[in-house]
Motif scaffolding. Structure first.
Motif, PDB file in Angstrom:
ATOM      1  N   LEU A 179       0.866  -1.174   0.000  1.00  0.00           N
ATOM      2  CA  LEU A 179       0.000   0.000   0.000  1.00  0.00           C
ATOM      3  C   LEU A 179       0.904   1.225   0.000  1.00  0.00           C
ATOM      4  O   LEU A 179       1.691   1.434   0.934  1.00  0.00           O
ATOM      5  N   THR A 180       0.835   2.011  -1.053  1.00  0.00           N
ATOM      6  CA  THR A 180       1.667   3.208  -1.170  1.00  0.00           C
ATOM      7  C   THR A 180       0.859   4.440  -0.801  1.00  0.00           C
ATOM      8  O   THR A 180      -0.230   4.669  -1.338  1.00  0.00           O
ATOM      9  N   ILE A 181       1.398   5.229   0.123  1.00  0.00           N
ATOM     10  CA  ILE A 181       0.746   6.453   0.588  1.00  0.00           C
ATOM     11  C   ILE A 181       1.631   7.622   0.173  1.00  0.00           C
ATOM     12  O   ILE A 181       2.751   7.766   0.659  1.00  0.00           O
ATOM     13  N   SER A 182       1.156   8.434  -0.756  1.00  0.00           N
ATOM     14  CA  SER A 182       1.951   9.546  -1.275  1.00  0.00           C
ATOM     15  C   SER A 182       1.684  10.808  -0.472  1.00  0.00           C
ATOM     16  O   SER A 182       0.550  11.285  -0.399  1.00  0.00           O
ATOM     17  N   SER A 253      -2.393  10.896  -2.477  1.00  0.00           N
ATOM     18  CA  SER A 253      -2.764   9.714  -3.257  1.00  0.00           C
ATOM     19  C   SER A 253      -2.495   8.449  -2.461  1.00  0.00           C
ATOM     20  O   SER A 253      -1.533   8.378  -1.695  1.00  0.00           O
ATOM     21  N   LEU A 254      -3.345   7.448  -2.673  1.00  0.00           N
ATOM     22  CA  LEU A 254      -3.115   6.118  -2.107  1.00  0.00           C
ATOM     23  C   LEU A 254      -2.654   5.190  -3.231  1.00  0.00           C
ATOM     24  O   LEU A 254      -3.252   4.156  -3.494  1.00  0.00           O
ATOM     25  N   SER A 255      -1.595   5.596  -3.884  1.00  0.00           N
ATOM     26  CA  SER A 255      -1.044   4.812  -4.986  1.00  0.00           C
ATOM     27  C   SER A 255       0.305   5.419  -5.332  1.00  0.00           C
ATOM     28  O   SER A 255       0.789   6.325  -4.658  1.00  0.00           O
ATOM     29  N   ASP A 256       0.894   4.921  -6.417  1.00  0.00           N
ATOM     30  CA  ASP A 256       2.143   5.496  -6.903  1.00  0.00           C
ATOM     31  C   ASP A 256       1.890   6.688  -7.817  1.00  0.00           C
ATOM     32  O   ASP A 256       2.798   7.146  -8.509  1.00  0.00           O
ATOM     33  N   ASN A 257       0.662   7.188  -7.842  1.00  0.00           N
ATOM     34  CA  ASN A 257       0.350   8.355  -8.668  1.00  0.00           C
ATOM     35  C   ASN A 257       1.281   9.514  -8.343  1.00  0.00           C
ATOM     36  O   ASN A 257       1.542   9.811  -7.174  1.00  0.00           O
ATOM     37  N   SER A 258       1.756  10.196  -9.357  1.00  0.00           N
ATOM     38  CA  SER A 258       2.525  11.414  -9.167  1.00  0.00           C
ATOM     39  C   SER A 258       1.576  12.561  -8.825  1.00  0.00           C
ATOM     40  O   SER A 258       0.361  12.465  -9.011  1.00  0.00           O
ATOM     41  N   ILE A 259       2.134  13.660  -8.341  1.00  0.00           N
ATOM     42  CA  ILE A 259       1.299  14.819  -8.028  1.00  0.00           C
ATOM     43  C   ILE A 259       0.664  15.362  -9.297  1.00  0.00           C
ATOM     44  O   ILE A 259      -0.500  15.791  -9.291  1.00  0.00           O
ATOM     45  N   GLN A 260       1.397  15.310 -10.422  1.00  0.00           N
ATOM     46  CA  GLN A 260       0.801  15.797 -11.670  1.00  0.00           C
ATOM     47  C   GLN A 260      -0.351  14.905 -12.132  1.00  0.00           C
ATOM     48  O   GLN A 260      -1.342  15.401 -12.680  1.00  0.00           O
ATOM     49  N   LYS A 261      -0.248  13.604 -11.901  1.00  0.00           N
ATOM     50  CA  LYS A 261      -1.346  12.707 -12.277  1.00  0.00           C
ATOM     51  C   LYS A 261      -2.574  12.987 -11.404  1.00  0.00           C
ATOM     52  O   LYS A 261      -3.709  12.959 -11.890  1.00  0.00           O
TER      53      LYS A 261
END
Length: 414
Positions: A179-182, A253-261
Motif C-alpha cells: 500500500l503506497t501512501i503519497s 494519493s493512495l497509490s504510486d500516482n505522481s502529483i501531476q497525475k
C-alpha cells in the motif's frame, strides 16, 4: 521464494544504456509474491556471468538473466548457460518455425543469423517470443530455476507476461501486498518524526519504507502472506490510523500516482480549464501535465515569462510592481496568475517566479526563494517557499509545490 536478477551487457556497466529491464522484472516479481533480494549487472564475459550465476543460485530460488541472446559474436549467454548446465546447443525445431514465421511476417529474407536464434541448450524449456526472434530459456536444477530473457525491453516484457509469470504462478502461493501512501510538503526526516508514534506500533509482519523525492515522500506498507484480501484490509486499517498523525492536506494519493497525475485527474473530473505562467520553472509544470494523455481536455496553454519584459508585455505585470517588489515576489506572481487566467479565459491558473540558482541570489532573496500564486474564481492564493541551492532540485520542488497548491485549491473550492 527468493529471486535475483542479473543484467548482462557491457553497455550497462559503462553507462551507455540504463538498465530498465531489472526495474520492470523486479516490479513484476514483487507483484506476484516473489522477494527480489539482489540485482546485479555483469559484463559480456563468460567467467563473469558464470560467477554471478553461481553466486545467485547460492542465495536465491529463482534467477532471471537478461541480455546476450542475440545472433552476434558478443552475445554469449546461450553458450555460457549450456556450459553451466553441462549440455549441448541444438537446433530447436519448434523455435525455428517460430523464428521463420516471425521473420517472414515482416517481409525480411531468412538468414543464417536468424536460424542461430533457434539454437538453444538441449535441456532448457524454450519460451516462445511473440515480439522478436530470441526465445527465452527456462532451466530447472536441484529445486532452483534459472530463466534467461532477451535484453530488448519489448521482448523481455512480452516473455515475462506470456511465459514466465504464468509458470511462476503455478509454483508460488506467496503474495506480497503493498500500500503506497503519497505525501507532500514534508521532508523524510520531518515526516518520520511526525508519524513516529504510529510507526513504533506497527505489527512485526509489516515493513515500512520511506521513498523520498523533492517536496514529497511516499510511504510503502508491505506485508506477505497467502490471503490478499486479509492483507489489504489490515493495511487499510493501518492507513486509517496513520491519518490521525498527518493533516489531511499532506496525503495526495493512495497509490504510486505522481502529483501531476493527481492534479490531472482532478481537473478532468471537475471539468476545469487550466493554464500556467512560469518563470523559474521554465515550462516544467506545463510539461508535466501535457505529458499525460487526455491533458488537452483541460490544458489551455502556458507562457514562459523568463524575462521581466515578457512579464510586463505579455502578462501585463505592471512596471511599478516589478520595480517596487521585484520579479520574485508575491505581488508579481499574483499579477501573473490573475492575468494569465484572464488572458487564456481559464478557470484556474498558476504562476511561479523564483531564483533557481546557482547564482542570482541576494541577502533578502537567496537562491531557492520561490513565490507561487494560484488564481481561481474566488480570488488568489499566494505562498513563498525557500528551497535549497541546487538548480535542478529547486525547479522540481517549485513545480511540485505549485501543483500541490492547485490540488488543494480545487479540493477546497470546487
Amino acid at each position: 521464494m527468493l529471486a535475483e536478477i542479473i543484467a548482462i551487457g557491457d553497455e550497462l556497466l559503462i553507462g551507455q544504456v540504463i538498465d530498465t529491464n531489472s526495474n520492470y522484472i523486479a516490479a513484476q516479481l514483487t507483484a506476484n509474491g516473489i522477494n527480489v533480494q539482489h540485482i546485479n549487472a555483469v559484463s559480456d564475459e563468460k567467467t563473469r556471468i558464470l560467477i554471478a550465476l553461481e553466486t545467485a543460485l547460492g542465495r536465491a530460488d529463482l534467477v532471471i538473466l537478461t541480455g546476450g541472446l542475440g545472433p552476434t559474436n558478443d552475445d554469449i549467454t546461450k553458450k555460457t548457460l549450456a556450459e553451466y548446465f553441462n549440455t549441448n546447443l541444438i537446433l530447436h525445431e519448434e523455435m525455428l518455425i517460430q523464428v521463420k514465421t516471425f521473420i517472414s511476417g515482416r517481409g525480411i529474407p531468412f538468414s543464417e543469423k536468424h536460424q542461430l536464434q533457434a539454437v538453444l541448450p538441449e535441456n532448457c524449456i524454450a519460451l516462445k517470443n511473440s515480439t522478436g526472434t530470441a526465445p527465452g530459456m527456462w532451466f530447472e536444477k536441484e529445486g532452483k530455476i534459472v530463466v534467461s530473457l532477451p535484453g530488448v525491453p519489448l521482448e523481455m516484457k512480452s516473455l515475462m507476461q506470456e511465459e514466465v509469470l504464468p509458470r511462476i504462478a503455478k509454483i508460488n502461493t506467496n503474495r506480497i501486498y503493498n500500500l503506497t501512501i503519497s505525501t507532500i510538503g514534508y521532508t523524510e526526516s520531518a515526516l518520520a518524526e511526525l508519524i513516529a508514534p504510529w510507526e513504533t506500533k506497527l505489527p512485526s509482519d509489516v515493513k515500512l519504507a520511506y521513498l523520498p523525492a523533492p517536496g514529497q515522500v511516499r510511504l510503502r506498507i508491505s506485508r506477505q502472506g497467502e490471503n490478499m484480501d486479509q492483507m489489504q484490509s489490515a493495511s487499510e486499517l493501518l492507513y486509517a490510523n496513520l491519518r490521525n498523525y498527518l493533516p489531511e492536506s499532506a496525503i495526495y494519493s493512495l497509490s504510486d500516482n505522481s502529483i501531476q497525475k493527481t492534479v490531472h485527474q482532478l481537473l478532468t473530473q471537475k471539468g476545469l480549464s487550466f493554464a500556467t505562467a512560469e518563470s523559474c520553472t521554465g515550462g516544467y509544470i506545463a510539461h508535466l501535465l501535457t505529458s499525460l494523455p487526455g491533458s488537452s481536455v483541460y490544458f489551455s496553454g502556458s507562457v514562459v515569462a523568463y524575462s521581466n519584459q515578457i512579464k510586463a508585455n505579455i502578462l501585463n505585470v505592471s512596471e511599478e510592481t516589478l520595480s517596487t517588489y521585484g520579479a520574485v515576489s508575491k505581488e508579481t506572481v499574483t499579477e501573473m496568475a490573475q492575468n494569465i487566467r484572464a488572458l487564456f479565459k481559464v478557470e484556474i491558473a498558476v504562476a511561479v517566479s523564483g531564483i533557481a540558482g546557482p547564482d542570482g541570489g541576494t541577502l533578502d532573496k537567496p537562491v531557492g526563494t520561490v513565490h507561487i500564486a494560484v488564481a481561481y474564481r474566488n480570488g488568489i492564493i499566494a505562498q513563498q517557499f525557500q528551497f535549497g541551492k541546487i538548480r535542478e532540485r529547486n525547479i522540481i520542488s517549485a513545480a511540485t509545490s505549485a501543483l500541490n497548491m492547485v490540488r488543494l485549491c480545487i479540493l477546497a473550492n470546487y
